[in-house]
Design an enzyme around this catalytic site. Structure first.
Site, PDB file in Angstrom:
ATOM      1  N   ASP A  95       1.121  -0.829   0.192  1.00 24.81           N
ATOM      2  CA  ASP A  95      -0.283  -0.048   0.132  1.00 24.81           C
ATOM      3  C   ASP A  95       0.645   1.391   0.230  1.00 24.81           C
ATOM      4  O   ASP A  95       1.693   1.653   1.538  1.00 24.81           O
ATOM      5  CB  ASP A  95      -0.706  -0.029   1.181  1.00 24.81           C
ATOM      6  N   ASP A 126      -1.416   5.795  -5.182  1.00 25.74           N
ATOM      7  CA  ASP A 126      -1.460   4.601  -4.021  1.00 25.74           C
ATOM      8  C   ASP A 126      -2.153   3.352  -4.663  1.00 25.74           C
ATOM      9  O   ASP A 126      -3.308   3.457  -5.221  1.00 25.74           O
ATOM     10  CB  ASP A 126      -3.432   5.035  -3.731  1.00 25.74           C
TER      11      ASP A 126
HETATM   12  N1  LIG Z   1      -4.398   2.836   0.815  1.00 32.09           N
HETATM   13  C1  LIG Z   1      -6.248   2.392   0.512  1.00 32.09           C
HETATM   14  C2  LIG Z   1      -6.048   0.897   1.987  1.00 32.09           C
HETATM   15  O1  LIG Z   1      -4.716   0.336   1.281  1.00 32.09           O
HETATM   16  C3  LIG Z   1      -7.224   0.711   1.922  1.00 32.09           C
HETATM   17  S1  LIG Z   1      -7.258  -0.255   3.409  1.00 32.09           S
HETATM   18  C4  LIG Z   1      -8.363  -1.648   2.271  1.00 32.09           C
HETATM   19  C5  LIG Z   1      -9.134  -1.927   3.544  1.00 32.09           C
HETATM   20  C6  LIG Z   1     -10.361  -2.861   3.114  1.00 32.09           C
HETATM   21  C7  LIG Z   1      -9.425  -3.535   2.412  1.00 32.09           C
HETATM   22  C8  LIG Z   1      -8.256  -3.886   1.916  1.00 32.09           C
HETATM   23  C9  LIG Z   1      -6.969  -2.152   2.085  1.00 32.09           C
HETATM   24  C10 LIG Z   1      -7.978   1.348   2.099  1.00 32.09           C
HETATM   25  O2  LIG Z   1      -8.611   1.936   0.668  1.00 32.09           O
HETATM   26  C11 LIG Z   1      -8.276   3.453   0.452  1.00 32.09           C
HETATM   27  C12 LIG Z   1      -6.935   3.739   1.342  1.00 32.09           C
HETATM   28  O3  LIG Z   1      -7.768   3.304   2.869  1.00 32.09           O
END
Ligand SMILES: N[C@H]1[C@H](O)[C@@H](Sc2ccccc2)[C@@H]2OC[C@H]1O2
Length: 325
Positions: free
Chosen positions: A32, A213
């Site tokens: 991420d 992102d």
């Molecule tokens: N940067 C992103 C992050 O990775 C995800 S966390 C996530 C939540 C559920 C399932 C998988 C991942 C969330 O959505 C947008 C932003 O925050």
């Protein structure tokens, strides 16, 4: 050191999961670039929340006594827990004493997504949530030992892509790489995107402030841009029940062109066709949606699967490189 790891898509490319050795267990983590915590489902996570997930066993690590973490994401999901130092290996690249954030609580979205055993944050360590002291991301931990202080993302539609650490594989892109400087003030890979066009033709206007992102599924853009896009989709409508623009799945979507660092990139209409809203398959949810309330645009996986991206810290100012795949 340098290395390559597979990025395996979930259904509809909702997110991409990569095998990572944490201590003595291999977990599938969501890389991420929009956050900076490496957190994992663990033997400390309540059984009611961890069924179906692979679990990190902190017995192989060194507990960081008194350290905790608590993260909330843009989509309302979140998790929290305690902190250990342990070995983490990604594609052969090893951090010998990485801060591993073991979950003692996770929100329902994570509980239900049994493909996902946690997140590996690749944003800037300034937004790591560990208290009383922010911890380094995996990239920051290994950066000094990488052949080059950079990593690349090569995500694909409905197929395994890769993240590479420490080198640029020129077989993974075509043409030249176009670079933009990054503003790290908010801890994101944040930059200024330029003009855009719907369908074809020359770009104009400005998408503006945006982040790259990998953890966000869709593209979130300014209302003016999104309206211009769906004006070209006859059956498109903003559906407040679905929380975004939907259209007849039978309709062909136009391409979306965006200019970054002086080069225009095309996101194909087929990539923007995200997923049906229900099992009937009649109505579909668009991969381009409004950035209302977010404060910037997000170039998530719908965009990233069209390009090869370099997350580059070889210069005094971090920069992003984009090339066509
Ligand atoms: N940067 C992103 C992050 O990775 C995800 S966390 C996530 C939540 C559920 C399932 C998988 C991942 C969330 O959505 C947008 C932003 O925050």
């Amino acid at each position: 050191q340098s290395g390559e790891v597979a990025a395996n898509p979930e259904q509809y490319d909702e997110s991409y999961l990569c095998p990572v050795q944490v201590g003595q267990t291999t977990l599938n983590l969501d890389f991420d670039t929009g956050s900076a915590d490496l957190w994992v489902f663990s033997t400390l996570t309540p059984k009611s929340e961890s069924t179906g997930h692979s679990l990190y066993n902190p017995s192989t690590g060194t507990k960081k006594s008194g350290y905790t973490w608590d993260i909330s994401y843009g989509d309302g999901s979140g998790a929290s827990g305690t902190v250990y130092a342990d070995k983490v290996v990604v594609g052969g690249v090893t951090a010998t004493s990485q801060a591993v954030e073991a979950a003692t609580s996770v929100s329902s979205q994570f509980e239900q997504d049994t493909d996902n055993d946690g997140l590996l944050g690749l944003a800037f360590s300034s937004i790591n949530t560990v208290e009383p002291q922010a911890q380094k991301t995996f990239f920051d931990s290994v950066k000094g030992s990488l052949a080059k202080p950079l990593f690349t993302a090569d995500l694909k539609k409905g197929a395994a892509g890769t993240y590479d650490f420490g080198y640029i594989d020129s077989s993974k892109y075509t043409g030249s790489i176009s670079y933009v400087n990054v503003n790290t003030a908010n801890g994101f890979w944040e930059f200024t995107a330029s003009g855009y066009a719907v369908g074809s033709g020359s770009v104009s206007g400005s998408v503006g402030d945006a982040i790259a992102d990998t953890g966000t599924t869709l593209m979130y853009l300014p209302t003016t841009v999104v309206q211009a896009y769906y004006n070209k989709v006859d059956s498109a409508d903003y559906d407040s029940n679905q929380g975004g623009y939907t259209y007849d799945c039978s309709e062909n979507l136009p391409n979306f062109l965006i200019s970054l660092g002086g080069k225009t990139f095309t996101v194909s209409g087929t990539d923007i066709n995200f997923a049906p809203v229900d099992s009937s398959g009649e109505t579909c949810f668009g991969g381009i949606q409004e950035n209302t309330g977010i404060g910037m645009s997000i170039l998530g996986d719908i965009f990233l699967k069209s390009v090869f991206v370099v997350f580059d810290q070889t210069q005094s100012t971090p920069r992003l490189g984009f090339a066509a795949q």
